[in-house]
Design an enzyme around this catalytic site. Sequence first.
Site, PDB file in Angstrom:
ATOM      1  N   LYS A  41      -4.345  13.790  -7.983  1.00  0.00           N
ATOM      2  CA  LYS A  41      -3.949  14.729  -8.477  1.00  0.00           C
ATOM      3  C   LYS A  41      -4.842  16.016  -8.742  1.00  0.00           C
ATOM      4  CE  LYS A  41       0.951  15.515  -8.285  1.00  0.00           C
ATOM      5  NZ  LYS A  41       1.736  14.968  -9.643  1.00  0.00           N
ATOM      6  N   ARG A 111       2.435  15.552 -15.570  1.00  0.00           N
ATOM      7  CA  ARG A 111       2.814  15.596 -14.157  1.00  0.00           C
ATOM      8  C   ARG A 111       1.761  14.680 -13.829  1.00  0.00           C
ATOM      9  NH1 ARG A 111       0.399  20.054 -10.455  1.00  0.00           N
ATOM     10  NH2 ARG A 111       1.108  18.920  -9.143  1.00  0.00           N
ATOM     11  N   GLY A 120       6.748  11.718  -5.372  1.00  0.00           N
ATOM     12  CA  GLY A 120       7.799  11.275  -6.480  1.00  0.00           C
ATOM     13  C   GLY A 120       8.344   9.630  -6.104  1.00  0.00           C
ATOM     14  N   MET A 122       6.197   8.960  -9.286  1.00  0.00           N
ATOM     15  CA  MET A 122       6.628   9.063 -10.384  1.00  0.00           C
ATOM     16  C   MET A 122       6.706  10.355 -11.558  1.00  0.00           C
ATOM     17  SD  MET A 122       3.899   6.286 -10.705  1.00  0.00           S
ATOM     18  CE  MET A 122       3.789   6.213 -12.785  1.00  0.00           C
ATOM     19  N   ARG A 361      -3.417  18.139  -0.839  1.00  0.00           N
ATOM     20  CA  ARG A 361      -3.632  16.600  -0.795  1.00  0.00           C
ATOM     21  C   ARG A 361      -3.279  16.307   0.748  1.00  0.00           C
ATOM     22  NH1 ARG A 361       1.816  13.712  -3.132  1.00  0.00           N
ATOM     23  NH2 ARG A 361       3.013  14.902  -1.698  1.00  0.00           N
ATOM     24  N   HIS A 483      12.156  14.302   0.085  1.00  0.00           N
ATOM     25  CA  HIS A 483      11.441  12.992  -0.289  1.00  0.00           C
ATOM     26  C   HIS A 483      11.421  12.554   1.151  1.00  0.00           C
ATOM     27  CE1 HIS A 483      12.333   8.946  -2.047  1.00  0.00           C
ATOM     28  NE2 HIS A 483      11.273   9.302  -2.346  1.00  0.00           N
ATOM     29  N   ARG A 607       0.914 -18.706  28.979  1.00  0.00           N
ATOM     30  CA  ARG A 607       2.017 -19.856  28.621  1.00  0.00           C
ATOM     31  C   ARG A 607       1.833 -20.117  29.830  1.00  0.00           C
ATOM     32  NH1 ARG A 607       2.630 -15.771  24.457  1.00  0.00           N
ATOM     33  NH2 ARG A 607       2.438 -16.979  22.696  1.00  0.00           N
ATOM     34  N   ARG A 663      -3.836 -21.989  29.329  1.00  0.00           N
ATOM     35  CA  ARG A 663      -3.347 -23.056  28.754  1.00  0.00           C
ATOM     36  C   ARG A 663      -2.576 -23.772  29.272  1.00  0.00           C
ATOM     37  NH1 ARG A 663      -0.141 -21.916  22.991  1.00  0.00           N
ATOM     38  NH2 ARG A 663       1.762 -21.384  24.645  1.00  0.00           N
ATOM     39  N   GLU A 790      -6.885 -25.305  17.025  1.00  0.00           N
ATOM     40  CA  GLU A 790      -5.641 -24.708  16.351  1.00  0.00           C
ATOM     41  C   GLU A 790      -5.189 -25.930  15.727  1.00  0.00           C
ATOM     42  OE1 GLU A 790      -2.666 -23.676  19.109  1.00  0.00           O
ATOM     43  OE2 GLU A 790      -3.716 -24.857  20.803  1.00  0.00           O
ATOM     44  N   SER A 809     -10.914 -20.139  21.603  1.00  0.00           N
ATOM     45  CA  SER A 809      -9.854 -19.694  21.661  1.00  0.00           C
ATOM     46  C   SER A 809      -9.350 -19.949  20.038  1.00  0.00           C
ATOM     47  CB  SER A 809      -9.249 -19.412  22.777  1.00  0.00           C
ATOM     48  OG  SER A 809      -7.996 -18.157  22.261  1.00  0.00           O
ATOM     49  N   GLY A 811      -6.202 -20.377  17.839  1.00  0.00           N
ATOM     50  CA  GLY A 811      -4.572 -19.744  18.137  1.00  0.00           C
ATOM     51  C   GLY A 811      -4.481 -20.366  16.399  1.00  0.00           C
ATOM     52  N   THR A 812      -4.151 -18.684  15.709  1.00  0.00           N
ATOM     53  CA  THR A 812      -4.074 -18.860  14.288  1.00  0.00           C
ATOM     54  C   THR A 812      -2.588 -19.226  14.116  1.00  0.00           C
ATOM     55  OG1 THR A 812      -3.748 -16.369  15.622  1.00  0.00           O
ATOM     56  CG2 THR A 812      -5.957 -16.985  14.045  1.00  0.00           C
ATOM     57  N   ASN A 813      -1.756 -18.943  15.330  1.00  0.00           N
ATOM     58  CA  ASN A 813      -0.107 -19.046  15.169  1.00  0.00           C
ATOM     59  C   ASN A 813      -0.316 -20.366  14.420  1.00  0.00           C
ATOM     60  OD1 ASN A 813      -0.050 -16.971  15.396  1.00  0.00           O
ATOM     61  ND2 ASN A 813       1.223 -17.600  17.575  1.00  0.00           N
ATOM     62  N   ASP A 814      -0.925 -22.094  14.890  1.00  0.00           N
ATOM     63  CA  ASP A 814      -0.463 -22.940  14.995  1.00  0.00           C
ATOM     64  C   ASP A 814      -1.470 -23.529  13.286  1.00  0.00           C
ATOM     65  OD1 ASP A 814       1.111 -24.587  15.716  1.00  0.00           O
ATOM     66  OD2 ASP A 814       0.272 -24.521  17.985  1.00  0.00           O
ATOM     67  N   CYS A 877      -6.609 -15.801  19.750  1.00  0.00           N
ATOM     68  CA  CYS A 877      -4.921 -15.237  21.251  1.00  0.00           C
ATOM     69  C   CYS A 877      -3.591 -15.651  20.437  1.00  0.00           C
ATOM     70  CB  CYS A 877      -4.837 -16.352  22.429  1.00  0.00           C
ATOM     71  SG  CYS A 877      -5.199 -18.028  21.614  1.00  0.00           S
ATOM     72  N   TYR A 897     -13.516 -11.337  21.305  1.00  0.00           N
ATOM     73  CA  TYR A 897     -12.510 -10.730  21.751  1.00  0.00           C
ATOM     74  C   TYR A 897     -11.174 -10.839  20.842  1.00  0.00           C
ATOM     75  CZ  TYR A 897     -10.788 -14.521  24.052  1.00  0.00           C
ATOM     76  OH  TYR A 897     -10.657 -16.039  24.828  1.00  0.00           O
TER      77      TYR A 897
HETATM   78  P1  ADP Z   1       4.865  15.270  -7.823  1.00  0.00           P
HETATM   79  O1  ADP Z   1       3.680  14.261  -7.933  1.00  0.00           O
HETATM   80  O2  ADP Z   1       6.323  14.401  -7.239  1.00  0.00           O
HETATM   81  O3  ADP Z   1       4.604  15.626  -6.699  1.00  0.00           O
HETATM   82  P2  ADP Z   1       3.987  17.250  -9.482  1.00  0.00           P
HETATM   83  O4  ADP Z   1       3.502  16.980 -10.369  1.00  0.00           O
HETATM   84  O5  ADP Z   1       3.196  17.531  -8.119  1.00  0.00           O
HETATM   85  O6  ADP Z   1       4.941  15.940  -9.146  1.00  0.00           O
HETATM   86  O7  ADP Z   1       5.240  18.561 -10.221  1.00  0.00           O
HETATM   87  C1  ADP Z   1       6.646  18.363  -9.451  1.00  0.00           C
HETATM   88  C2  ADP Z   1       7.029  19.928  -8.795  1.00  0.00           C
HETATM   89  O8  ADP Z   1       6.270  20.922 -10.288  1.00  0.00           O
HETATM   90  C3  ADP Z   1       5.776  20.427  -7.856  1.00  0.00           C
HETATM   91  O9  ADP Z   1       6.885  20.958  -7.270  1.00  0.00           O
HETATM   92  C4  ADP Z   1       4.982  20.914  -8.836  1.00  0.00           C
HETATM   93  O10 ADP Z   1       4.637  22.020  -8.196  1.00  0.00           O
HETATM   94  C5  ADP Z   1       5.666  21.686  -9.753  1.00  0.00           C
HETATM   95  N1  ADP Z   1       4.687  21.574 -10.631  1.00  0.00           N
HETATM   96  C6  ADP Z   1       3.706  20.804 -11.567  1.00  0.00           C
HETATM   97  N2  ADP Z   1       3.639  21.608 -12.508  1.00  0.00           N
HETATM   98  C7  ADP Z   1       3.580  23.159 -12.214  1.00  0.00           C
HETATM   99  C8  ADP Z   1       3.436  23.947 -13.101  1.00  0.00           C
HETATM  100  N3  ADP Z   1       1.878  23.686 -13.927  1.00  0.00           N
HETATM  101  N4  ADP Z   1       3.484  25.284 -13.232  1.00  0.00           N
HETATM  102  C9  ADP Z   1       4.365  25.163 -12.159  1.00  0.00           C
HETATM  103  N5  ADP Z   1       4.868  24.319 -11.430  1.00  0.00           N
HETATM  104  C10 ADP Z   1       4.454  23.192 -11.848  1.00  0.00           C
HETATM  105 MG    MG Z   2       4.002  17.211  -6.113  1.00  0.00          MG
HETATM  106 MG    MG Z   3      -0.943 -23.595  19.046  1.00  0.00          MG
END
Ligand code: ADP
Ligand code: MG
Ligand code: MG
Length: 919
Positions: A41, A111, A120, A122, A361, A483, A607, A663, A790, A809, A811-814, A877, A897
Amino acid sequence: MARPQAKATRPVPRRAPRYIYGFGAGRTDGRADMKNLLGGKGANLAEMSKIGLPVPPGFTISTDVCTYYYAHGRNYPPGLRTNVAEALRRIEKALGRRFGDPEKPLLVSVRSGARASMPGMMDTILNLGLNDRTVEGLARESGNPRFAYDSYRRFVQMYGDVVLGLKPESKDEEDPFEVALQEKKRARGVTLDTELDADALRELVGEFKALIKMRRGVVFPEEPQEQLWGAIGAVFGSWMNQRAITYRKLNGIPEEWGTAVNVQAMVFGNMGDDSGTGVAFTRDPATGENVFYGEFLMNAQGEDVVAGIRTPLPISALKDENPAAYAELVKIRRTLEQHYREMMDIEFTIQQGKLFMLQCRVGKRTAAAAIRIAVDMVRERLISTDDALRRVEPAQLSQLLRPVFDSTETKRAFDEKRLVARGLNAGPGAATGRVAFNAEDAIERAAGGEPVILVRIETSPEDIGGMNAAQGILTARGGMTSHAALVARQMGKVCVAGCEALVIDYRARTMRIADRPEVVREGDFISIDGSTGDVYLGQIATTPSEVVRVLVDRTLDAENAPTYRLYAQLMKWADKSRRLRVRANADQPDQCANAIAFGAEGVGLCRTEHMFFGEGKIEPVREMILAGTAEERRAALAKLLPLQRADFEGIFRVMAGRPVTIRTLDPPLHEFLPHDEAGQREVASALGISYERVRERVEALHEFNPMLGFRGCRLGIMYPEITEMQARAIFEAAANVKAEGIAVEPEVMIPLVGHPKELALQTDLVRGVATAVMKETGVRFRYLVGTMIEIPRGALTADEIARIAEFFSFGTNDLTQTTLGVSRDDAGRFLVPYVADLEIYPRDPFETIDREGVGALMRIAAEKGRATAPKLKLGICGEHGGDPASVAFCHELGLDYVSCSPFRLPIARLAAARAALGA
Ligand code: ADP
Ligand code: MG
Ligand code: MG
């Protein structure tokens, strides 16, 4: 000799380590490629600032601080507080506001942001800096008390949850803040959050604080500095919370990475009807189509869109709500794609008509979308074909082969009025299973072998374990970027989200559907179609996917199969790039045909024992096993010979000159005999011998440890006539098919060899038969005799074995069983915790090659083997042949292979290409 200049020897003054990286506010210290330090981020906020996009100013506290924090008993490095204060001052200056100022307060978000995106996982806190005084300032300044108190209410709620730990206490309890909010709406006679006025919101703030005091025994902190450090601590602390740990485990993210913390000036989407917030993808993440794809809500903040508080509008509707902001957003979409050359996932907020970017991202996508975007971007000249191969995760390809609902059954379900609701098609594919209403129950049912559909009002990161265990996920609230939808797509799970007709009661463990009489209880079957969003009661059978219909069933033309054509294009590029060849494990002509359709260049493992269970074969096999003398055994084998020969002819015809590794008999003989009295009596009467004789023979064949018992080449050494018959069947088939004008490449493979003499004995026999068959038939053909590696002794004496074997060849299971001393079929009890909890092995060694142990033996065998015979052909194999990480390892070892089951071939081809590209 010139003396070194004094200046050069003087120590460079050591700069204090840098913990803070600013963005916006006139200077940006970070870049997109600094993810390790700034988290995803933070790095992308910096990058967006750098390329001139409108990003509210802020700063990132680096992941180094997280590392320091955990290495020093949860303490911060010296000087951090001063650095934070300085960085904050810069923002204050840029915006002309002050943190904690009662007139013009600066509010910030705190954040988290790890190196790899953890959607989501953290927790983020918004509107930080509000208290009973600053809220008044904000109200006066904006002339909008409702907005000020809405922000305050949200802040207390988030802070109460994330920092002060006021959460539901049991899986059936609803979020206490949400309960209070619902209660307030009920009392005021309104249905939407946005309909609550400033007074109601002010009351809620008080009630929230009282709730915190009562349930957590702490007073909500009014002092902004204390709020800030509480929030920073909570972000670092959340790196070690249970759901983050679970997520890291599921996604192989190391604990050492740590998270960064971003502190950023707030912008407000909840300032009224000219404000709003949204999320978007620069292309459709479900199909990959090159369209702007997203959702927004006016007068809303932060997670409102994702959490499904209200159902959001499609991004195209923004054109009507705010044409200027929409036009700017469309421009930014283009800028971002040109800059990153990727499909991006963005967050934006509109504050009184002005657009701000809050995150970007690389966007998660389905397999179909990944392929489409990769191929399209090559055609748009944004990326190279190598890039395209790097963009598609091999394991994702299995999604393209995943079944869909059978159309006649779907129609019947429709006619029977079992189509009861429709939600958003958030995760493609079709799933049928029993309903579970919480993650814990879903995990438990799945562990008992039941297919499960996890049904939630909305999912949260706590549900990840349950989502992973379920076949499919169904939610009542939330959009395409909720989510549930995000995580499901990433996991490759079927998902229908935002199905608003559902009325779910967690406590009663029931679900009803608006305007319908039925009550769905926990454990009842439902079926969901993640490609259409349809929800059905009961079970529906599934049918093959587009790719499978084109390639395997041949019921669909490539012209009418756009997904197939994209897949085929990508595979073509992959085949050009890879060095490893790919073969299939296949025992029958039809399997061989499928294998070729999926790109097999040969059979790596046929087999023979699987054939023995075919029609008319098990009887002579049993006769052979029950024979008292070599004579009797030969008589039984003579009956088997033409049957085996016919099998091999079928395979050679289909494979048409591609190498086929066959085999010789491998499993212990008792596997072919019944172990119960009734079955044994039946065998006795069928063969015209006494029941006692069958029973005695079964008892005589009993072994304490069959895996290490009378099996593999040991059978053919003690009963040479078995190998003789099999070699004859193979070579006669080869001669016959070659006589038909079809090329043949038989490779006879001797299993479980530990000593070179074992192989020598079997090889002499096989070669003798080959010579005899060529003489008898007058047909000459090429063939190889080789061995499986194997067991460890075979690997360690590979130089000697290579004097006799023409190929190895693995035979990575055995080889995994014998190297680890672990029987795969008995390992469940400890191997799961070994991997999941204790991290003794990073991955299940039966899924991904254990490089340090099994891999070391493979390396020794490859090196020793090739020291003796530089051109020695090497392959694998075991099941690992279709696992991307193991394929990469095989590439590294220089194998010729990999061989895997036909449906994993596309994965192996792409993995081999990526290994060659060093991806
Ligand atoms: P996550 O990692 O769960 O996506 P974010 O850090 O992106 O969490 O934030 C959660 C929500 O809050 C997101 O919708 C983000 O756009 C919003 N948000 C984060 N920082 C700000 C900010 N400075 N102003 C307005 N909205 C924010
Ligand atoms: Mg976000
Ligand atoms: Mg075998």
